[in-house]
Motif scaffolding. Sequence first.
Motif, PDB file in Angstrom:
ATOM      1  N   ASN A  46       0.652 -15.548  -5.601  1.00  0.00           N
ATOM      2  CA  ASN A  46      -0.205 -14.557  -5.582  1.00  0.00           C
ATOM      3  C   ASN A  46       0.573 -13.267  -5.071  1.00  0.00           C
ATOM      4  N   PRO A  47       0.183 -12.105  -5.556  1.00  0.00           N
ATOM      5  CA  PRO A  47       0.779 -10.866  -5.122  1.00  0.00           C
ATOM      6  C   PRO A  47       0.509 -10.575  -3.610  1.00  0.00           C
ATOM      7  N   PRO A  48       1.345  -9.834  -2.958  1.00  0.00           N
ATOM      8  CA  PRO A  48       1.032  -9.508  -1.558  1.00  0.00           C
ATOM      9  C   PRO A  48      -0.165  -8.328  -1.579  1.00  0.00           C
ATOM     10  N   PRO A  49      -0.829  -8.390  -0.420  1.00  0.00           N
ATOM     11  CA  PRO A  49      -1.729  -7.487  -0.255  1.00  0.00           C
ATOM     12  C   PRO A  49      -1.469  -5.977  -0.533  1.00  0.00           C
ATOM     13  N   SER A  50      -2.392  -5.236  -0.759  1.00  0.00           N
ATOM     14  CA  SER A  50      -2.110  -3.616  -1.267  1.00  0.00           C
ATOM     15  C   SER A  50      -2.516  -2.948  -0.115  1.00  0.00           C
ATOM     16  N   TYR A  51      -1.589  -1.742   0.369  1.00  0.00           N
ATOM     17  CA  TYR A  51      -1.818  -1.226   1.441  1.00  0.00           C
ATOM     18  C   TYR A  51      -1.772   0.500   0.876  1.00  0.00           C
ATOM     19  N   THR A  52      -2.521   1.464   1.658  1.00  0.00           N
ATOM     20  CA  THR A  52      -2.385   2.708   1.368  1.00  0.00           C
ATOM     21  C   THR A  52      -2.046   3.368   2.208  1.00  0.00           C
ATOM     22  N   GLY A  53      -1.778   4.984   2.043  1.00  0.00           N
ATOM     23  CA  GLY A  53      -1.661   5.722   3.457  1.00  0.00           C
ATOM     24  C   GLY A  53      -1.823   7.135   2.774  1.00  0.00           C
ATOM     25  N   ARG A  54      -1.839   8.122   3.523  1.00  0.00           N
ATOM     26  CA  ARG A  54      -1.957   9.588   3.154  1.00  0.00           C
ATOM     27  C   ARG A  54      -0.750  10.425   4.125  1.00  0.00           C
ATOM     28  N   ILE A  55      -0.289  11.258   3.289  1.00  0.00           N
ATOM     29  CA  ILE A  55       1.068  12.077   3.754  1.00  0.00           C
ATOM     30  C   ILE A  55       0.451  12.993   4.867  1.00  0.00           C
ATOM     31  N   SER A  56       0.821  13.116   6.189  1.00  0.00           N
ATOM     32  CA  SER A  56       0.380  14.125   6.929  1.00  0.00           C
ATOM     33  C   SER A  56       1.548  15.054   7.396  1.00  0.00           C
ATOM     34  N   ALA A  57       2.718  14.919   7.021  1.00  0.00           N
ATOM     35  CA  ALA A  57       3.701  16.011   7.107  1.00  0.00           C
ATOM     36  C   ALA A  57       3.021  17.323   6.308  1.00  0.00           C
ATOM     37  N   ARG A  58       3.129  18.365   7.311  1.00  0.00           N
ATOM     38  CA  ARG A  58       2.603  19.603   6.689  1.00  0.00           C
ATOM     39  C   ARG A  58       3.356  20.219   5.248  1.00  0.00           C
ATOM     40  N   ASN A  59       4.575  20.040   5.677  1.00  0.00           N
ATOM     41  CA  ASN A  59       5.498  20.462   4.441  1.00  0.00           C
ATOM     42  C   ASN A  59       5.951  19.419   3.288  1.00  0.00           C
ATOM     43  N   TYR A  79       1.930  17.097   1.098  1.00  0.00           N
ATOM     44  CA  TYR A  79       0.994  16.968   1.923  1.00  0.00           C
ATOM     45  C   TYR A  79      -0.296  16.406   1.494  1.00  0.00           C
ATOM     46  N   GLY A  80      -0.982  15.245   2.114  1.00  0.00           N
ATOM     47  CA  GLY A  80      -2.027  14.948   1.550  1.00  0.00           C
ATOM     48  C   GLY A  80      -2.078  13.918   0.387  1.00  0.00           C
ATOM     49  N   ALA A  81      -0.915  13.604  -0.080  1.00  0.00           N
ATOM     50  CA  ALA A  81      -0.649  12.634  -1.167  1.00  0.00           C
ATOM     51  C   ALA A  81      -1.222  11.177  -0.721  1.00  0.00           C
ATOM     52  N   ILE A  82      -1.857  10.477  -1.533  1.00  0.00           N
ATOM     53  CA  ILE A  82      -1.922   9.041  -1.349  1.00  0.00           C
ATOM     54  C   ILE A  82      -0.993   8.377  -1.794  1.00  0.00           C
ATOM     55  N   VAL A  83      -0.302   7.288  -0.993  1.00  0.00           N
ATOM     56  CA  VAL A  83       0.854   6.492  -1.520  1.00  0.00           C
ATOM     57  C   VAL A  83       0.608   5.019  -1.295  1.00  0.00           C
ATOM     58  N   HIS A  84       1.330   4.356  -1.797  1.00  0.00           N
ATOM     59  CA  HIS A  84       1.039   2.794  -1.857  1.00  0.00           C
ATOM     60  C   HIS A  84       2.255   2.213  -1.050  1.00  0.00           C
ATOM     61  N   ILE A  85       1.820   1.470  -0.224  1.00  0.00           N
ATOM     62  CA  ILE A  85       3.004   0.893   0.801  1.00  0.00           C
ATOM     63  C   ILE A  85       2.992  -0.636   0.691  1.00  0.00           C
ATOM     64  N   PHE A  86       4.160  -1.227   0.569  1.00  0.00           N
ATOM     65  CA  PHE A  86       4.539  -2.344   0.425  1.00  0.00           C
ATOM     66  C   PHE A  86       4.687  -3.269   1.684  1.00  0.00           C
ATOM     67  N   CYS A  87       5.293  -2.476   2.684  1.00  0.00           N
ATOM     68  CA  CYS A  87       5.390  -3.224   3.967  1.00  0.00           C
ATOM     69  C   CYS A  87       6.048  -2.385   5.012  1.00  0.00           C
ATOM     70  N   LYS A  88       6.205  -2.690   6.222  1.00  0.00           N
ATOM     71  CA  LYS A  88       6.726  -1.908   7.288  1.00  0.00           C
ATOM     72  C   LYS A  88       7.854  -2.582   8.052  1.00  0.00           C
ATOM     73  N   THR A  89       8.849  -1.846   8.463  1.00  0.00           N
ATOM     74  CA  THR A  89       9.948  -2.325   9.295  1.00  0.00           C
ATOM     75  C   THR A  89      10.283  -1.400  10.240  1.00  0.00           C
ATOM     76  N   ARG A  90      11.316  -1.812  11.201  1.00  0.00           N
ATOM     77  CA  ARG A  90      11.748  -0.963  12.247  1.00  0.00           C
ATOM     78  C   ARG A  90      12.794  -0.132  11.818  1.00  0.00           C
ATOM     79  N   ASP A 117      -0.506   8.273   7.452  1.00  0.00           N
ATOM     80  CA  ASP A 117      -1.493   7.881   8.146  1.00  0.00           C
ATOM     81  C   ASP A 117      -2.254   6.647   7.288  1.00  0.00           C
ATOM     82  N   ASN A 118      -2.292   5.519   7.724  1.00  0.00           N
ATOM     83  CA  ASN A 118      -2.945   4.577   7.139  1.00  0.00           C
ATOM     84  C   ASN A 118      -4.078   4.758   6.564  1.00  0.00           C
ATOM     85  N   ILE A 119      -4.599   4.163   5.464  1.00  0.00           N
ATOM     86  CA  ILE A 119      -6.000   4.184   5.097  1.00  0.00           C
ATOM     87  C   ILE A 119      -6.130   2.523   4.800  1.00  0.00           C
ATOM     88  N   GLY A 120      -7.256   2.155   5.896  1.00  0.00           N
ATOM     89  CA  GLY A 120      -7.563   0.895   5.944  1.00  0.00           C
ATOM     90  C   GLY A 120      -6.383   0.104   6.862  1.00  0.00           C
TER      91      GLY A 120
END
Length: 126
Positions: A46-59, A79-90, A117-120
Amino acid sequence: MSLRSTALRVGISVSLGALCVAGAAVPSSAQPQTTLRAAPGDPGTNPPPSYTGRISARNGLILRDSPTRGSRIVRTEPYGAIVHIFCKTRGENVQGNDRWYQLTDGTWAWGAAYYIDNIGPAPRWC
């Protein structure tokens, strides 16, 4: 092996065999049709879950090919674009935050989580 455990194993085998025969006797048109969608490059899962976020950098946010500020620039998101996030790392620390998100919008690129900024729910770890 005791007589009881042998009898139990035989009973289970007979039951499973009966289920297999019963399933084979049902016409294919009567069996439910299911479609599994696999993640790219990973057939049969099964595909991994889907995550979204919004760009908060003013420029806008510069996205890179690895989770560091000195790596090659792949693209930018406004700024303000909605993006699809696959995963996070350090990665490299940005304003006290060492998390980076791998984005999947057209190309695979890394963005500093400080500016997204995470959405969900927060994304899973890579």
